[in-house]
Design a protein around this motif. Structure first.
Motif, PDB file in Angstrom:
ATOM      1  N   ARG A 154       0.868  -1.174   0.000  1.00 50.57           N
ATOM      2  CA  ARG A 154       0.000   0.000   0.000  1.00 50.57           C
ATOM      3  C   ARG A 154       0.908   1.228   0.000  1.00 50.57           C
ATOM      4  NH1 ARG A 154      -1.699   5.012   1.795  1.00 50.57           N
ATOM      5  NH2 ARG A 154      -3.954   5.187   1.680  1.00 50.57           N
ATOM      6  N   THR A 155       0.979   1.906  -1.144  1.00 47.86           N
ATOM      7  CA  THR A 155       1.909   3.029  -1.281  1.00 47.86           C
ATOM      8  C   THR A 155       1.301   4.314  -0.717  1.00 47.86           C
ATOM      9  OG1 THR A 155       1.166   3.412  -3.563  1.00 47.86           O
ATOM     10  CG2 THR A 155       3.071   1.961  -3.258  1.00 47.86           C
ATOM     11  N   VAL A 201       6.006  -2.285   1.574  1.00 46.29           N
ATOM     12  CA  VAL A 201       5.778  -0.847   1.643  1.00 46.29           C
ATOM     13  C   VAL A 201       4.377  -0.620   2.194  1.00 46.29           C
ATOM     14  CG1 VAL A 201       5.377   1.244   0.286  1.00 46.29           C
ATOM     15  CG2 VAL A 201       7.364  -0.195  -0.200  1.00 46.29           C
ATOM     16  N   ALA A 202       4.307   0.126   3.305  1.00 46.03           N
ATOM     17  CA  ALA A 202       3.027   0.439   3.943  1.00 46.03           C
ATOM     18  C   ALA A 202       3.045   1.937   4.219  1.00 46.03           C
ATOM     19  CB  ALA A 202       2.880  -0.358   5.235  1.00 46.03           C
ATOM     20  N   PHE A 222       8.273  -3.434   7.735  1.00 49.16           N
ATOM     21  CA  PHE A 222       7.638  -2.460   6.845  1.00 49.16           C
ATOM     22  C   PHE A 222       8.623  -1.356   6.479  1.00 49.16           C
ATOM     23  CE2 PHE A 222       2.944  -3.123   8.394  1.00 49.16           C
ATOM     24  CZ  PHE A 222       2.972  -4.401   7.865  1.00 49.16           C
ATOM     25  N   LEU A 223       8.530  -0.921   5.246  1.00 49.59           N
ATOM     26  CA  LEU A 223       9.191   0.316   4.818  1.00 49.59           C
ATOM     27  C   LEU A 223       8.065   1.332   4.679  1.00 49.59           C
ATOM     28  CD1 LEU A 223      11.393   2.169   3.605  1.00 49.59           C
ATOM     29  CD2 LEU A 223      10.979   1.060   1.397  1.00 49.59           C
ATOM     30  N   GLY A 251       9.957  -1.952  11.525  1.00 51.14           N
ATOM     31  CA  GLY A 251      10.400  -1.502  10.213  1.00 51.14           C
ATOM     32  C   GLY A 251      11.125  -0.186  10.289  1.00 51.14           C
ATOM     33  N   VAL A 252      11.161   0.515   9.166  1.00 51.93           N
ATOM     34  CA  VAL A 252      11.808   1.821   9.107  1.00 51.93           C
ATOM     35  C   VAL A 252      10.857   2.841   8.496  1.00 51.93           C
ATOM     36  CG1 VAL A 252      14.188   0.964   9.024  1.00 51.93           C
ATOM     37  CG2 VAL A 252      12.921   1.265   6.884  1.00 51.93           C
TER      38      VAL A 252
END
Lengths: 295, 295
Positions: A154-155, A201-202, A222-223, A251-252
């Protein structure tokens, strides 16, 4: 390299904080100090940013597209930045959003994650649209080399609603993508931390969506793009993180403009002034994220 | 460049046939004649392939991932091939499958489709997963420069079923993607032929899906991968084409291995033998497609 990417990333995050510094050489982001906008200036600026991150951030994320703007010369600048970051002991997530069928995906995977790459990175972002078979070559090389793979789920952009949020059997596409990654998440799990280097990617602009992703992908790191200039706050950026002994983890959180082009950096007339502005911005972002993680 | 990409492509196809020659420098595809597998050998081989296409095919499609395998040096080889093809008057579709949020997408769009690109191409393949807003920068540059944009809709790999075929409101995702492109299709329509340079990838392995795509996207040109080595026949490859005065029309059909590595090419011991093998394979593929188009 035999240690797992996930364990290395989490060790870095526990020591320095969850900030990932985006290296996005927009013409508007490169101060005149580094020369007129060119691949040479982008390399100089990127390497200088890498040096500011040492001791202040564990992870950097160069944006391939903005280097590719200058073709092969831009790619050479990207290589310089990735090499400098790797030598400095930073974790490099190359934001390239690649993806293609088997044999071509192998080209991308070996070219970036393979041993002896001229553009060394610890993980690369990939696009799932073409199907799980197109992600396999990246995961295979990552498994062999102790690297990571970051799949777009989810961008953070407004258009993420166009397809990612569309319902399939009552569930949005990005959750279907996440579910289909379960076996790959298991393969890239770090033995020490239990977190997986099959990242997703979240976007920080969708905290509810990040929480839903976490609910079905317990171990994936997560990124999180969208923090800072794209408008999301520190707490929203960690909506997909989970409570651990020392606070939220998972995540980061990436920031590009807000840390690489803070007030005073663009107009700095000396390298020392520029360095001070960047150091301050990186430290402030880490502090804000650390506070949100404890709250 | 002010003529429209769609009109140029159709003029080329009407003269030479619908074959698009894939330039995929797999180590296994480069004959020893051109040297050991390296960026230099890939450039030499790619330029030699370009020369064989002159007079025999209108369109070539270099595969970025297989050049990027070699980092910046590979990108320089890709630039050499694209420059040679452009000088030779061929239409170049760069198969890069890029895609990113606004400002980064602009980097890719200007870097490849922009005036004065070091990697000149007439169109580039892009991935729609992130949303329509991420395609806009490509379409804007294409509109300004008379170029094309090729959006992945239904790809030719087995994994295309994983997400592209999933039903949303009773219709597969790839059709939702196609529907959302309608305004962009209108913007890149060629005034002479009525075809649009907003192309879609419609894999030859899914003739029924190609026909459904055509039904809702009447004017979009198709890029059809999967013919030849991936198993689809000439007629299936044209399932999304439409009947015109001279037969079926509606895009280009790509072949890579079957025309660039035919029997006798890999083991050729002289350049002349290699050239003969390639010429024969390209001519045979055009003839097969021409026959299918008339049937």
């Amino acid at each position: 390299m035999t240690t797992s990417f996930a364990d290395r990333l989490i060790a870095g995050v526990r020591e320095k904080g969850p900030l990932c510094v985006g290296i996005d050489p927009h013409a508007a982001m490169i101060p005149a100090l580094f020369g007129e906008a060119s691949p040479e200036a982008a390399a100089k600026w990127g390497v200088a940013l890498v040096e500011r991150c040492v001791g202040r951030a564990a992870v950097v994320k160069p944006q391939a597209g903005l280097f590719e703007r200058w073709g092969a010369k831009g790619m050479a600048a990207l290589e310089e930045v990735c090499q400098a970051a790797t030598r400095a002991g930073l974790i490099v997530i190359l934001d390239a959003k690649r993806g293609d069928i088997g044999s071509t995906a192998e080209g991308y995977a070996e070219g970036y994650l393979g041993a002896g790459s001229s553009c060394p990175c610890d993980a690369i972002t990939v696009n799932p649209y073409m199907g799980v078979d197109t992600l396999e070559p990246f995961v295979a090389v990552a498994e062999r080399e102790g690297k990571g793979v970051v799949v777009l789920a989810r961008t953070s952009n407004p258009g993420s609603k166009d397809f990612q949020q569309q319902l399939i059997d009552g569930e949005p596409l990005y959750l279907h993508v996440a579910r289909s990654l379960a076996p790959m998440i298991a393969r890239l799990r770090g033995p020490q931390t239990g977190w997986s280097g099959l990242m997703m990617v979240a976007g920080a602009t969708g905290p509810a969506e990040a929480a839903r992703l976490r609910a079905i992908s317990g171990d994936a790191l997560f990124l999180v793009p969208g923090y800072g200039a794209q408008g999301a706050g520190a707490r929203d950026s960690m909506a997909g993180f989970v409570q651990r002994a020392n606070g939220l983890e998972g995540g980061v959180v990436n920031a590009s403009r807000s840390v690489a082009m803070p007030d005073g950096a663009k107009s700095a007339t000396s390298v020392k002034d520029w360095e001070r502005a960047i150091d301050l911005a990186v430290t402030a972002a880490q502090a804000e994220l650390a506070e949100a993680a404890r709250a």
